[in-house]
Design an enzyme around this catalytic site. Structure first.
Site, PDB file in Angstrom:
ATOM      1  N   ASP A   7     -55.667 -12.657  23.438  1.00  0.00           N
ATOM      2  CA  ASP A   7     -54.740 -11.097  22.691  1.00  0.00           C
ATOM      3  C   ASP A   7     -55.096 -10.722  24.028  1.00  0.00           C
ATOM      4  O   ASP A   7     -55.778 -10.640  25.208  1.00  0.00           O
ATOM      5  CB  ASP A   7     -55.213 -10.715  21.277  1.00  0.00           C
ATOM      6  N   SER A   8     -54.226  -9.551  24.497  1.00  0.00           N
ATOM      7  CA  SER A   8     -54.600  -8.208  25.547  1.00  0.00           C
ATOM      8  C   SER A   8     -55.847  -7.726  24.686  1.00  0.00           C
ATOM      9  O   SER A   8     -56.621  -7.481  25.931  1.00  0.00           O
ATOM     10  CB  SER A   8     -53.568  -7.381  25.192  1.00  0.00           C
ATOM     11  N   GLY A  40     -48.190  -3.315  26.845  1.00  0.00           N
ATOM     12  CA  GLY A  40     -47.309  -3.428  26.565  1.00  0.00           C
ATOM     13  C   GLY A  40     -46.003  -2.326  27.677  1.00  0.00           C
ATOM     14  O   GLY A  40     -44.955  -3.091  27.530  1.00  0.00           O
ATOM     15  N   CYS A  70     -51.217 -12.087  19.641  1.00  0.00           N
ATOM     16  CA  CYS A  70     -50.699 -10.914  19.681  1.00  0.00           C
ATOM     17  C   CYS A  70     -48.381 -10.851  20.314  1.00  0.00           C
ATOM     18  O   CYS A  70     -48.421 -11.872  20.261  1.00  0.00           O
ATOM     19  CB  CYS A  70     -50.898 -11.173  21.613  1.00  0.00           C
ATOM     20  N   ASN A  71     -48.705  -9.854  19.487  1.00  0.00           N
ATOM     21  CA  ASN A  71     -46.733  -9.707  19.163  1.00  0.00           C
ATOM     22  C   ASN A  71     -46.105 -10.027  20.783  1.00  0.00           C
ATOM     23  O   ASN A  71     -45.325 -10.232  20.937  1.00  0.00           O
ATOM     24  CB  ASN A  71     -46.543  -8.485  18.286  1.00  0.00           C
ATOM     25  N   THR A  72     -47.466  -9.021  21.571  1.00  0.00           N
ATOM     26  CA  THR A  72     -46.405  -8.653  22.878  1.00  0.00           C
ATOM     27  C   THR A  72     -46.114 -10.452  24.739  1.00  0.00           C
ATOM     28  O   THR A  72     -45.033 -10.538  24.604  1.00  0.00           O
ATOM     29  CB  THR A  72     -47.295  -7.272  23.505  1.00  0.00           C
ATOM     30  N   CYS A 177     -47.580  -5.571  15.032  1.00  0.00           N
ATOM     31  CA  CYS A 177     -48.371  -5.703  16.071  1.00  0.00           C
ATOM     32  C   CYS A 177     -50.061  -6.256  15.769  1.00  0.00           C
ATOM     33  O   CYS A 177     -50.675  -5.192  14.441  1.00  0.00           O
ATOM     34  CB  CYS A 177     -48.711  -4.671  17.286  1.00  0.00           C
ATOM     35  N   THR A 178     -50.722  -6.411  16.295  1.00  0.00           N
ATOM     36  CA  THR A 178     -51.625  -7.458  15.550  1.00  0.00           C
ATOM     37  C   THR A 178     -52.898  -6.261  15.502  1.00  0.00           C
ATOM     38  O   THR A 178     -54.012  -6.604  14.400  1.00  0.00           O
ATOM     39  CB  THR A 178     -52.529  -8.846  15.805  1.00  0.00           C
TER      40      THR A 178
END
Length: 260
Positions: A7-8, A40, A70-72, A177-178
């Site tokens: 993830d970020s 983002g 991570c959705n992004t 968003c996680t």
């Protein structure tokens, strides 16, 4: 088995905790990018390069499967990540839980980062899984970053602002968003209207964890003897779970296992 998550930021904690509940014996590799946070505002090309670097760091530890928690990153980088690592390393993306949310009926709000809100990716998911449903997209500027830094005042302010943009008749909120899953109950409390039915929240952590096991042919075994493997990579550097992660129940749950 060894399962990696990227993830970020610390939004990977809910999915990691879900994996640990399904398979307490699994070794976990948690890889995120504090040096590049937040993702983002970055361009899609930049996000893809950051995601590749975070995944490369995780892949170096030899996992059986890698969850893009991570959705992004899933929106912008999933095709590139799959081209780079599959089929040797299965890649599991994260999709907002729009389908089960819409199946429940009622007015659905999708809380997501400004970059994801209104994106072609999210609009396609709405058209595919919620056609005909009453859906409102709610941008949540600053919320993911506030959650990552465990900044309670900023979290409360961002949640309050998003709640004010959420229609009063909403019955279901999709946590798009996680990071938001770490403050799900605070979101519920802010959106729940007096006299309305209990608000339904839909995250993606459980479904993503289950899909990762399916991809490697593993069964859930919550009663398995707990393992001791937990590797944390911060922009590629091995480290301990930071205090911000331990401020959330999911982080403390993972900390039960020693960090290598």
């Amino acid at each position: 088995m060894k399962i990696a998550l990227m993830d970020s930021g610390i939004g990977l904690l809910p999915a990691a905790a879900a994996v640990r509940r399904l398979r307490p014996d699994a070794e976990l590799v948690l890889s995120w990018d504090p040096d590049g946070m937040p993702w983002g505002p970055r361009t899609p090309e930049d996000i893809t390069q950051r995601a590749l670097a975070v995944c490369e760091a995780a892949a170096a530890h030899g996992p059986d499967v890698l969850i893009v928690a991570c959705n992004t990153a899933s929106v912008h980088a999933l095709p590139v990540l799959r081209a780079r690592f599959e089929p040797e390393l299965p890649i599991i993306g994260t999709v907002p839980a729009i389908k089960p949310a819409a199946a429940g009926g009622g007015h659905v709000a999708i809380w997501a980062t400004p970059a994801t809100t209104g994106s072609a990716y999210q609009r396609n998911l709405i058209e595919q899984f919620a056609a005909g449903a009453d859906v409102t997209e709610v941008p949540c500027p600053g919320l993911a970053d506030a959650v990552h830094h465990a900044d309670d005042a900023a979290i409360d302010a961002a949640i309050a602002a998003a709640a004010a943009r959420t229609p009063e008749d909403v019955t279901t909120v999709v946590l798009g968003c996680t990071n938001y899953e770490l403050v799900g109950e605070r979101i519920r409390a802010a959106v729940q209207r007096p006299g309305r039915p209990p608000l339904a929240l839909h995250g993606s952590a459980g479904a993503v964890a289950a899909q990762a096991l399916r991809r490697i042919g593993a069964e859930a075994d919550p009663g398995a003897a707990p393992g001791t493997g937990l590797t944390v990579l911060l922009s590629g550097r091995e480290a301990a779970l930071p205090d911000t992660a331990l401020s959330y129940a999911e982080g403390r749950f993972l900390q039960v296992s020693p960090v290598r």
